[in-house]
Design a protein around this motif. Sequence first.
Motif, PDB file in Angstrom:
ATOM      1  N   LEU A   1       0.942  -1.162  -0.054  1.00  0.00           N
ATOM      2  CA  LEU A   1       0.041   0.159  -0.054  1.00  0.00           C
ATOM      3  C   LEU A   1       0.743   1.254  -0.147  1.00  0.00           C
ATOM      4  O   LEU A   1       1.720   1.686   1.154  1.00  0.00           O
ATOM      5  CB  LEU A   1      -1.032   0.220   1.136  1.00  0.00           C
ATOM      6  CG  LEU A   1      -2.004  -0.979   1.280  1.00  0.00           C
ATOM      7  CD1 LEU A   1      -2.687  -1.110   2.505  1.00  0.00           C
ATOM      8  CD2 LEU A   1      -3.211  -0.861   0.244  1.00  0.00           C
ATOM      9  N   HIS A   2       0.822   2.279  -1.083  1.00  0.00           N
ATOM     10  CA  HIS A   2       1.406   3.339  -0.983  1.00  0.00           C
ATOM     11  C   HIS A   2       0.542   4.626  -1.265  1.00  0.00           C
ATOM     12  O   HIS A   2      -0.231   4.736  -2.180  1.00  0.00           O
ATOM     13  CB  HIS A   2       2.418   3.268  -2.407  1.00  0.00           C
ATOM     14  CG  HIS A   2       3.348   2.308  -2.436  1.00  0.00           C
ATOM     15  ND1 HIS A   2       4.814   2.343  -2.144  1.00  0.00           N
ATOM     16  CD2 HIS A   2       3.433   0.865  -2.418  1.00  0.00           C
ATOM     17  CE1 HIS A   2       5.600   1.442  -2.189  1.00  0.00           C
ATOM     18  NE2 HIS A   2       4.642   0.158  -2.267  1.00  0.00           N
ATOM     19  N   SER A   3       0.958   5.610  -0.586  1.00  0.00           N
ATOM     20  CA  SER A   3      -0.133   6.747  -0.555  1.00  0.00           C
ATOM     21  C   SER A   3       0.813   7.722  -1.357  1.00  0.00           C
ATOM     22  O   SER A   3       2.216   7.866  -1.337  1.00  0.00           O
ATOM     23  CB  SER A   3      -0.006   7.321   0.871  1.00  0.00           C
ATOM     24  OG  SER A   3      -0.793   6.576   1.546  1.00  0.00           O
ATOM     25  N   VAL A   4       0.091   8.357  -2.282  1.00  0.00           N
ATOM     26  CA  VAL A   4       0.712   9.280  -3.077  1.00  0.00           C
ATOM     27  C   VAL A   4       0.060  10.744  -2.516  1.00  0.00           C
ATOM     28  O   VAL A   4      -1.132  10.912  -2.616  1.00  0.00           O
ATOM     29  CB  VAL A   4      -0.081   9.100  -4.444  1.00  0.00           C
ATOM     30  CG1 VAL A   4       0.835  10.116  -5.488  1.00  0.00           C
ATOM     31  CG2 VAL A   4       0.698   7.912  -5.074  1.00  0.00           C
ATOM     32  N   ARG A   5       0.700  11.567  -2.046  1.00  0.00           N
ATOM     33  CA  ARG A   5       0.351  12.911  -1.283  1.00  0.00           C
ATOM     34  C   ARG A   5      -0.472  13.697  -2.221  1.00  0.00           C
ATOM     35  O   ARG A   5       0.028  13.894  -3.402  1.00  0.00           O
ATOM     36  CB  ARG A   5       1.647  13.648  -0.763  1.00  0.00           C
ATOM     37  CG  ARG A   5       1.226  14.738   0.055  1.00  0.00           C
ATOM     38  CD  ARG A   5       2.269  15.507   0.539  1.00  0.00           C
ATOM     39  NE  ARG A   5       3.195  14.825   1.511  1.00  0.00           N
ATOM     40  CZ  ARG A   5       2.761  14.632   2.667  1.00  0.00           C
ATOM     41  NH1 ARG A   5       1.972  15.201   3.170  1.00  0.00           N
ATOM     42  NH2 ARG A   5       3.606  13.819   3.581  1.00  0.00           N
ATOM     43  N   GLY A   6      -1.594  13.862  -1.840  1.00  0.00           N
ATOM     44  CA  GLY A   6      -2.490  14.916  -2.615  1.00  0.00           C
ATOM     45  C   GLY A   6      -3.297  14.112  -3.656  1.00  0.00           C
ATOM     46  O   GLY A   6      -4.077  14.631  -4.280  1.00  0.00           O
ATOM     47  N   VAL A   7      -3.010  13.094  -3.940  1.00  0.00           N
ATOM     48  CA  VAL A   7      -3.552  12.265  -4.966  1.00  0.00           C
ATOM     49  C   VAL A   7      -4.526  10.995  -4.523  1.00  0.00           C
ATOM     50  O   VAL A   7      -5.908  11.036  -4.643  1.00  0.00           O
ATOM     51  CB  VAL A   7      -2.610  11.726  -6.117  1.00  0.00           C
ATOM     52  CG1 VAL A   7      -3.264  11.038  -7.032  1.00  0.00           C
ATOM     53  CG2 VAL A   7      -1.846  12.735  -6.585  1.00  0.00           C
ATOM     54  N   GLY A   8      -3.962  10.235  -3.756  1.00  0.00           N
ATOM     55  CA  GLY A   8      -4.632   8.803  -3.365  1.00  0.00           C
ATOM     56  C   GLY A   8      -3.739   7.952  -2.630  1.00  0.00           C
ATOM     57  O   GLY A   8      -2.745   7.968  -2.533  1.00  0.00           O
ATOM     58  N   VAL A   9      -4.201   6.556  -3.132  1.00  0.00           N
ATOM     59  CA  VAL A   9      -3.485   5.437  -2.876  1.00  0.00           C
ATOM     60  C   VAL A   9      -3.358   4.561  -3.674  1.00  0.00           C
ATOM     61  O   VAL A   9      -4.354   4.358  -4.654  1.00  0.00           O
ATOM     62  CB  VAL A   9      -4.448   4.594  -1.567  1.00  0.00           C
ATOM     63  CG1 VAL A   9      -3.558   3.415  -0.986  1.00  0.00           C
ATOM     64  CG2 VAL A   9      -4.765   5.686  -0.398  1.00  0.00           C
ATOM     65  N   LYS A  10      -2.605   3.695  -3.955  1.00  0.00           N
ATOM     66  CA  LYS A  10      -2.333   2.489  -4.829  1.00  0.00           C
ATOM     67  C   LYS A  10      -1.685   1.401  -4.117  1.00  0.00           C
ATOM     68  O   LYS A  10      -1.094   1.212  -3.069  1.00  0.00           O
ATOM     69  CB  LYS A  10      -1.554   2.792  -6.096  1.00  0.00           C
ATOM     70  CG  LYS A  10      -0.100   2.975  -5.616  1.00  0.00           C
ATOM     71  CD  LYS A  10       0.639   3.492  -6.997  1.00  0.00           C
ATOM     72  CE  LYS A  10       2.210   3.775  -6.770  1.00  0.00           C
ATOM     73  NZ  LYS A  10       2.904   4.204  -8.047  1.00  0.00           N
TER      74      LYS A  10
END
Length: 241
Positions: free
Chosen positions: A226-235
């Motif tokens: 699980l990786h969070s992309v700041r200001g965008v979301g999660v993948k």
Amino acid sequence: MGVSDAETAGYGGEVPQLLLIEDDPQVRTALVRALSERGHAVATADTAMAGLAQAVESRPDLVVLDLGLPDLDGCRLLRMLRGVSRVPVIVATARDEESQIVEALDAGADDYVVKPFGASQLDARIRAVLRRADDQTGPEPVTVGALRIDPGAREASLDGRALVLAPKEFDLLHYLAARAGQVISKRELLTQVWQTPYGGADKTVDVHVAWLRRKLGETAKQPRYLHSVRGVGVKIVDPGA
């Protein structure tokens, strides 16, 4: 069990079989009449425990649940029901506080509608939830690295070890895994996983992602799946790719 012959239609056949758990007799009668006119067969219960017993015994296609029941809080009943059944549940209640909406959805509700509402709106929500339930019948398992999610059985495992997930944790993990490699916005997750298209608390997503990370044996500082992309979301990604 709080069910009258006039308000009850037998389960079986292709007509959607609903169970309405509502203690207010006027609301109950009005909803039974309106939903029956729209092609549903409706059984009723006026207490939480009566509703739980009937849901287990009769196995309806969908439950419409009021939270303000005389013997047990509706959210507690929902958790009990989720322990023994995957029947779709729409909460129909006068409680409109965001915290209570989040609590009900986290407890396993598929949708939430606040009183007063029109019968046509409730009917539309019922049909939408039933369509989603039909779409989830017999889907293929999803694999990302050593992570395997079986949506039909609602089972997930990592390295062959079963993961113990709450209903929304499982739904979130499956939604992300089915779109591995894609960054999914929190708004999309709230809409698709929590069915809150008119907005919701971003923190709800953050909390569930944190819970999933803990169960996957990773942290936000050292993510694997699980990786969070700041200001965008999660993948979600395959850590070995």
